[in-house]
Structures are given as structure tokens and as C-alpha cells.
Write a protein that holds these residues in place. Structure first.
Motif, mmCIF file in Angstrom:
data_model
loop_
_atom_site.group_PDB
_atom_site.id
_atom_site.type_symbol
_atom_site.label_atom_id
_atom_site.label_comp_id
_atom_site.label_asym_id
_atom_site.label_seq_id
_atom_site.Cartn_x
_atom_site.Cartn_y
_atom_site.Cartn_z
ATOM 1 N N ARG A 100 -22.949 2.492 -27.354
ATOM 2 C CA ARG A 100 -24.134 3.199 -27.849
ATOM 3 C C ARG A 100 -23.971 3.640 -29.294
ATOM 4 O O ARG A 100 -24.935 4.104 -29.907
ATOM 5 N N VAL A 119 -24.288 10.473 -30.364
ATOM 6 C CA VAL A 119 -24.214 9.760 -29.092
ATOM 7 C C VAL A 119 -23.991 10.746 -27.945
ATOM 8 O O VAL A 119 -24.563 10.597 -26.862
ATOM 9 N N ARG A 124 -28.438 6.993 -29.862
ATOM 10 C CA ARG A 124 -27.769 5.723 -30.171
ATOM 11 C C ARG A 124 -27.663 5.604 -31.681
ATOM 12 O O ARG A 124 -28.468 6.180 -32.413
#
Length: 202
Positions: A100, A119, A124
Motif C-alpha cells: 500500500r 498508510v 495509500r
């Protein structure tokens, strides 16, 4: 408090990255090499796992992350990777493992802390310098068995020793190597190994 597990094979780099992350008082950082990942995660749940895709053990770490996020075992740990834009295969593997956060390892130092926090908050991130490489990353053209055979050949193993280790006929090993050469567009086995390393497949 966000718990970070930093995984790196090189102890000096591991300690340096941990020092950098630990300057953020909201991050609790633990470190390990590939061999200690599963035990570390079982001992203490981590919010974020950070690893360097240039690390020799990165393929195994990514595979472990894939297995840990399967429904049967499950994990809330998010994956953040340090990467280079010229290694399309690495970026593809990280994507397949569910990463991510993608950080350009040649980018600003503060990016690491900022991306980990982002994150951890459910977001993201991909550095702009890596975005094109990730979009251009193609599926690895070699099958898992072809990659395994080529990787053993890259380590200097002979056809007969590869056949013995994988319980295959020598002719089958030669067929896998020939397929790897053809699929990579290489001139020979050594060229196939070189190209596969350049693209981050090995």
C-alpha cells in the motif's frame, strides 16, 4: 502508537532505517531479518511492515506477506516497500503482495516517516518517480518452475544437480531453461539470467 516491523537482511541498513523511523515518537519500531518475520508478527502484532526490494530476501518476505493476508490466517499488517523505478519486476511483485506504500529509495529522507504514517492511517501512497514503473510493470513471463530452475542455474548449479534437487529428469530441466531463454528473448542461459535479474524477476 503505530507499530512498525522493519525487515532487512543487512544489519547496518536495518539499524539506520530504524533510527530514522524512531525519530517519530508516534512510531514504535522493531527490526528483524527474513528469518524472524513470522515469529515477530506472532509475538507482537505490527501495523506496518517495511522492507527494501533491493534486499536479497525481499522475494521471500513478499511471499510471506501474501500468505499472511490470506483469509485463513489473515493480518491487519500493511506493507510499505522501498523501491527503484527501474525494477519493474520488483514493483509487480510488491503489488501482487498487496503493498500500500511505495517509496523511492533515492527520494527525500522524510518520505519514509510520512508514508508510514499515511498508510497506518488507512491511506495509500506511491512516489511519483515510481508510478510510471509500476504502471509499466508487466506480468513475469516465466512460470514459477522456470524461475526456480533459472535461479538455481544462476547459482551455478548444473543441469543434473537441478534435476536431482527438484526431482525432475535432466531433459525436463533443459526444456525449462530453453523456455526461459525463449520467453526472455535472451541469446543463451547467461543472458536469460542477466535479463531476469535486470527486470527483478530473480
Amino acid at each position: 502508537m503505530t507499530t512498525v516491523l522493519l525487515v532487512h537482511a543487512v544489519s547496518l541498513w536495518r539499524a539506520s532505517l530504524a533510527c530514522l523511523l524512531s525519530t517519530d515518537q508516534e512510531l514504535h519500531v522493531r527490526t528483524t531479518d527474513k528469518g524472524g518475520v513470522r515469529a515477530a508478527m506472532e509475538e507482537y502484532a505490527s501495523d506496518i511492515l517495511v522492507t527494501d526490494l533491493d534486499c536479497p530476501d525481499s522475494v521471500e518476505v513478499l511471499s510471506l506477506m501474501e500468505s499472511l493476508r490470506r483469509p485463513a490466517t489473515g493480518t491487519g499488517t500493511a506493507l510499505v516497500v522501498l523501491a527503484r523505478g527501474d525494477r519493474a519486476g520488483d514493483l509487480r511483485r510488491a503489488s501482487d503482495a498487496g503493498a500500500r506504500g511505495y517509496i523511492d529509495k533515492f527520494g527525500p529522507v522524510d518520505n519514509l516517516r510520512e508514508v508510514v504514517r499515511k498508510v497506518a492511517a488507512g491511506g495509500r501512497h506511491i512516489d511519483e518517480s515510481l508510478a510510471f514503473g509500476l504502471l509499466q510493470a508487466t506480468e513475469v513471463p516465466l512460470s514459477p518452475r522456470e524461475l526456480r530452475v533459472l535461479a538455481m542455474a544462476a547459482e551455478g548449479e548444473s543441469v543434473s544437480s537441478i534435476a536431482g534437487a527438484l526431482h525432475l529428469a535432466s531433459g525436463t530441466v533443459r526444456n525449462y531453461l530453453a523456455a526461459a531463454i525463449r520467453k526472455t528473448g535472451a541469446r543463451n542461459r547467461l543472458d536469460a539470467i542477466r535479463l531476469s535479474r535486470e527486470f527483478g524477476w530473480l
